[in-house]
Design a protein around this motif. Sequence first.
Motif, PDB file in Angstrom:
ATOM      1  N   GLU A 211      -4.275  -6.059  -2.746  1.00 37.86           N
ATOM      2  CA  GLU A 211      -3.800  -5.673  -4.074  1.00 37.86           C
ATOM      3  C   GLU A 211      -2.493  -6.373  -4.378  1.00 37.86           C
TER       4      GLU A 211
ATOM      5  N   GLU B 266      -7.134   3.221  -0.005  1.00 40.06           N
ATOM      6  CA  GLU B 266      -5.978   2.361  -0.216  1.00 40.06           C
ATOM      7  C   GLU B 266      -4.955   2.706   0.861  1.00 40.06           C
TER       8      GLU B 266
ATOM      9  N   ASP C 165      -3.289  -5.136  -9.348  1.00 40.98           N
ATOM     10  CA  ASP C 165      -2.830  -3.742  -9.309  1.00 40.98           C
ATOM     11  C   ASP C 165      -1.993  -3.410 -10.539  1.00 40.98           C
TER      12      ASP C 165
ATOM     13  N   LYS D 199      -7.134  -2.835 -11.306  1.00 36.15           N
ATOM     14  CA  LYS D 199      -6.778  -1.431 -11.102  1.00 36.15           C
ATOM     15  C   LYS D 199      -5.957  -0.965 -12.296  1.00 36.15           C
TER      16      LYS D 199
ATOM     17  N   ASN E 131      -1.748  -3.342  -0.066  1.00 41.38           N
ATOM     18  CA  ASN E 131      -0.795  -3.927  -1.024  1.00 41.38           C
ATOM     19  C   ASN E 131      -0.003  -5.076  -0.399  1.00 41.38           C
TER      20      ASN E 131
HETATM   21 MG    MG Z   1      -1.919  -0.551  -4.859  1.00 38.22          MG
END
Ligand code: MG
Length: 288
Positions: free
Chosen positions: A146, A59, A176, A197, A114
């Motif tokens: 995400e 990530e 997320d 997630k 993200n």
């Molecule tokens: Mg994230």
Amino acid sequence: KGKRDGRGTFRFFQEEMGHAIKLRARMEAELRLGIGRGEIEPFYQPVVQLPSRELIGFEVLARWRHPERGLLGPMEFIGLAEETGLIAELSWAVMRKACTDARSWPSHLQLAINISPLQLQDRLLPERILAILTETGFAPGRLEIEITETALVNDLEAARVALKSLQNFGVRIALDDFGTGYSSLYHLRELQFDKLKIDRSYVASIPLGEDRAKLVDAIIALGSSLGLATTAEGIENSSSVDWLADQGCAYGQGFLFGKPVNKETTDGLLALWSDIAGKIVLTDSETA
Ligand code: MG
Ligand code: C2E
Ligand code: MG
Ligand code: MG
């Protein structure tokens, strides 16, 4: 006397406000300058398969290498970047750097990046992402985006269109911090995600055997019934790894496997890990 006190208080309040506004303006100017100078850096945190602990990718987490204040975490600047509209420029810089960094890494490794709510409102989002992928030569199939639920509250229809078009190019979409939003189930019904997630506030409670562990179990089951893979974030102890895998959680991420680190450290770890085996498997001793 009371009147004078009141006025004094008001003046004090004005001064405080003035101070706060100036500080904010200075931080905004600093952030703008910082982005321009390339001070925003992607850090990388390992994501592994469970229970094998085989590395599947990273990530990408933004850090600001501030010239005076040192390394700053997202808490210190993402909010400001969102409020000032600088988030888009910041995020594109992070994505461009990350896709460039990953070129020297084994080609099966993925990146999860993200995206902020504001970016999801940008009608050119898919085009911008594809342009960066083309420019850096990073395959769309290696990218996961995400998004948090707060990103979906404004314009669900716009989000649906953007996400679908990215998925058509092979980019995967993860929801997320699942379980922390207002209407998680509603969003699951309305949009097609590839992955959930599970927020680390749930994962942290697993070893305690609390009710939240039951919720983790339920989220994994919900994901699998919808055909979605789940990633548990914030795994800090090895005792939860087998439990999560037993419940059917496919992926894990957390300090147990590795903290977010910069490109150079990631390069070093990858060299070390690859020497051990072609398959990159993270063990506790290597990640402690
Ligand atoms: Mg994230
Ligand atoms: P997130 O996307 O949920 O990222 C996971 C956060 O959990 C990261 O915090 C990570 O360092 C932390 N974490 C991972 N494993 C553990 C663990 O085992 N224990 C604990 N205590 N924490 C763990 P970080 O890097 O501070 O990022 C915070 C949030 O900032 C991210 O949450 C994400 O929402 C946002 N963010 C970070 N980078 C970007 C970016 O480039 N763009 C945007 N829009 N948001 C970003
Ligand atoms: Mg998260
Ligand atoms: Mg989280």
